[in-house]
Design an enzyme around this catalytic site. Sequence first.
Site, PDB file in Angstrom:
ATOM      1  N   GLU A  33       0.818  -1.212   0.000  1.00 43.75           N
ATOM      2  CA  GLU A  33       0.000   0.000   0.000  1.00 43.75           C
ATOM      3  C   GLU A  33       0.857   1.269   0.000  1.00 43.75           C
ATOM      4  OE1 GLU A  33      -2.448  -3.150   2.257  1.00 43.75           O
ATOM      5  OE2 GLU A  33      -0.345  -2.600   2.007  1.00 43.75           O
ATOM      6  N   LEU A  34       1.947   1.266   0.772  1.00 48.55           N
ATOM      7  CA  LEU A  34       2.787   2.463   0.838  1.00 48.55           C
ATOM      8  C   LEU A  34       3.466   2.721  -0.500  1.00 48.55           C
ATOM      9  CD1 LEU A  34       3.985   4.760   2.520  1.00 48.55           C
ATOM     10  CD2 LEU A  34       5.848   3.213   3.152  1.00 48.55           C
ATOM     11  N   GLY A  47      20.689  -3.954 -19.160  1.00 52.28           N
ATOM     12  CA  GLY A  47      19.896  -5.122 -19.540  1.00 52.28           C
ATOM     13  C   GLY A  47      18.428  -4.838 -19.730  1.00 52.28           C
ATOM     14  N   HIS A  80      18.000   5.219 -10.717  1.00 52.72           N
ATOM     15  CA  HIS A  80      17.019   5.156  -9.636  1.00 52.72           C
ATOM     16  C   HIS A  80      16.399   6.520  -9.356  1.00 52.72           C
ATOM     17  CE1 HIS A  80      19.405   1.506  -9.127  1.00 52.72           C
ATOM     18  NE2 HIS A  80      18.305   0.983  -8.638  1.00 52.72           N
TER      19      HIS A  80
END
Length: 757
Positions: free
Chosen positions: A16-17, A433, A696
Site C-alpha cells: 500500500e505504501l 539489460g 534510480h
Amino acid sequence: MKTSVIGYPRVGALRELKFASEKYFRREISADELQATAKSLRSTHWYTQQNHRIDFIPSNDFSLYDNVLDTAVLLNAIPARYRNLALSPLDTYFAMARGYQGANGDVKALAMKKWFNTNYHYMVPEIDEHTKIQLAGNKPFDEFKEAQQLGIKTKPVLIGPFTFLKLARFTGGRYASDYTTAIIAAYQEILATFRDIGVEWLQFDEPYLVHDLTGEDILLFKQLYSAILPAKGTVNVLLQTYFGDVRDCYQDITELDFDGIGIDFIEGKKSLELVKAKGFPSGKTLFAGIVNGKNIWKNNYAKSLEIISELQKHCRNVVLETSCSLLHVPYTLQNETKLPKQQKRYLSFAEEKLGELNELKEICLSQTPFETVEYRRNVSLLREDRNCSNEKVQKRISEIKESEFTRVPEFSVREAIQKKNFGLPYFPTTTIGSFPQTADVKANRTAFRRGSITEEQYRDFVKEKIAQCVKIQEEIGLDVLVHGEFERNDMVEYFGECLNGYLFTEKAWVQSYGTRCVKPPVVWGDISREKPMTVEWSVYAQSLTKKPMKGMLTGPVTILNWSFPREDISLKEIAYQIALAIGDEVLDLEANGIRIIQVDEAALREKLPLRKSDWESEYLSWAIPAFRLVHSGVKPETQIHTHMCYSEFTDIIPAIDNMDADVITFEASRSDLMILDSLKENHFKTEAGPGVYDIHSPRVPSAEEIESALHEMLKRLPKEKLWVNPDCGLKTRRYAETKPSLENMVQAARRLRNETI
C-alpha cells in the site's frame, strides 16, 4: 519473560505504501492522502504486534522511504542544494531520496548503499562544513504519541549516533570527530523529549558495532554514550545490535549505563560465547535475538531453548526478540493461497515470527517446557524428511574438477581476440539489460498467468516489445544492444521459476529501497535446469540487428543472495548448484550465436561477512569460484560481462578482478565515481563500465554532465578499457526518462571519441 521486536515491515502487506507514494510522485494524490495511508499502516502494524502479545512494540521503525534518511532529516543533516530548492519539507525529503528535476532546480539524489549484509538499501547521510547537527524534527515523538492515542505503549526506535556517524559521508575536509559535540547535544535533547512524553524504553540501533572496530572507533562510541546516557532520567535505554556479534566491544558496552543490550544470537557467531565467558551485568536486561529476522524458515525451538537455557545461567532478565528488524522478510503467510500446504508448514514470515516469539515465551514459562504441545509439534515437524535432494545434482557437484574454475586462454589473449572480432569503437555504449516494464508489459504477463490469453498471444506480444526495444536502441545509436527482458518479472524470480528446486510466493514482497519491492523465491531443494531459459528470446533479438546482442543472465551468487536460502546445506553448495545450471545456459547461448553474454552479480557483496577476517574463509573462497564456474567453458571469442551495483566494492576489487570476466559494469554515479581510484590503485585488468548516470532517479542527465563524468573516468582508466552505460537496469523507469538519458549518453560518448581521436 517478555518479547520484543526490533522493527516491522512498512510497505504494507499488499504494498500500500509503495502505490500511495508513487501516486504522490505523479501528483495523483495529495501529501495528506499519502500521510493518511502511512498512518493506517502504522496502526495496522502496532495492532498486529499487540494481538500477538509482543511486550516491546517498536515505533518510529516506519518510514516513507528510509530510516537512515529520516535520522538525517531529524538531525538537520540536509545539504544546502536540497534546501535551496525551496520545496515543502516532504518534497525536500523525497528530493534527497530520488533527486529532483523541475522548476525549482536540478539535483541528484544522495548516495545509496546496501544496509550491512542485506538487500535493503539506505540513503547515505551527507555532512559538510555547513551542516549544523541539531534536533530539527518531531517524527519519533509524534509516532510514539500516535500509538499512545491508540492505547498501545511502544518502544521508540532510532539509529544511534555512532552508527549514524560511521555511515555518513563527510565532505569539505570534515570528519566525524568534528560533530561529536553537536550530535551528543542532539541526542541528549532527544532523550529529554522522550522522557517528558512518558517513554519507558527507548531503542538506539547500533549495528555498526558488529564490524571490526578500531581503538578509535571504540573511543568514539564511549565518548558519545558517556555523555548522552546521563540525560536519560527515567527512560530505559536499550542498545540494540544485529547482523553479528560485538566481540570487539562487549566489555565496553556492558560497562556503560545502558538498561538493556540487544544481541544477535543467529548471526552472532561469538555472542553466546561472549556471555558465557564474560558474564552479563545483573542490573541490565539482555534482549536475545533468537528468531531469525532475515530468513523465512520456522524457528527450531529445540535449538532456541538450548540458547535461552544457557543465557539464563548468566542473565537474570532475558527478553526474547527477533535477530534484526523484520523489514527483511515478507509480511504474512496468510496471503499465500497457492503454496502447497506440505511445504507451507515449514515457513514463517513476519507475522508468523511474532507467533513464534510468543510460543517460545510460553514454552519457557511452562513448568514442563519439553512437554508442551507447541514444542513437540515444532520438533516433530523439523524431524520430517522434506524430500528435497536430487541425486543427479549431488553427483554433478561431487565431480566438479579444479580446471572447471579457470577459463583459457588468459584475459589479455582473449581481450585482443575480442577487440579484433567485435570492432567496437572507443567507449562502446550499452545498457545494463532491462528496459522499462510498462503497464502493458505487466498486463500481458498477468493475463497469461491468469489464463485469459494463450501462450501464443503472450509470446507474440513479448516479441513485439523486443522488436520495438531493438529499434529504439538502434535509433539511439547504442553499440551493444539488449533484448529488454520483457518476459521477466524479476532478475532472480524469473530464473527461479525456470529452475527445479524453488518455491514461489504470490504476495511475499520485501522492500529493497524506497518504493522498490522484490519477491525473493525460496530455495526448497537441490537446484537444476531442465531446458534453456533465455536462448529463444536472445536469438530472436539478435535476428533483428547486425549489432551485438547481449544474452542476459543472473549470476549464481546473486540468485542465491536474493533468494531465501536453505539452512540444511551450505551456501557454497547452493551456489555451485546454481552455477552449474547457469553455466549450461551460457553454453547454450554461445552455441546459438550469442557472442556477448552478461552474467549479473549485482549482489556479489551482499553476504560478504562484516568482519574482514572472515571474508576469504567464509565467502570469497566459494563466491568467486562460483562465478568462474559459470563461464569457464566458453570460447575466447565470447565476451563475458557482469554487473554490480549499490555496494562498497573498493575493498574487494582484487577479488572482483579475479572473477575473470571480460567487462564489468559498476554503479558509480551516486558515489561520485569513488570506485575508480580503487580500480587504478589495483591495476584492474578487466574492462570496466562505471555507471555514468543514476537510473534510480527520475531526472534526465545532460550530455555535458555525462561527458564530464567520462573525462573523470579517463583520468583513472585507459581509453581502451572504458565502456559507457547507465548504472543499473532500466525496468523501473519510464521511456520519457529513458530515451533522452540514453540519447545524451550516446552523444557524450561520441563527443569523447572525437576529442580522443
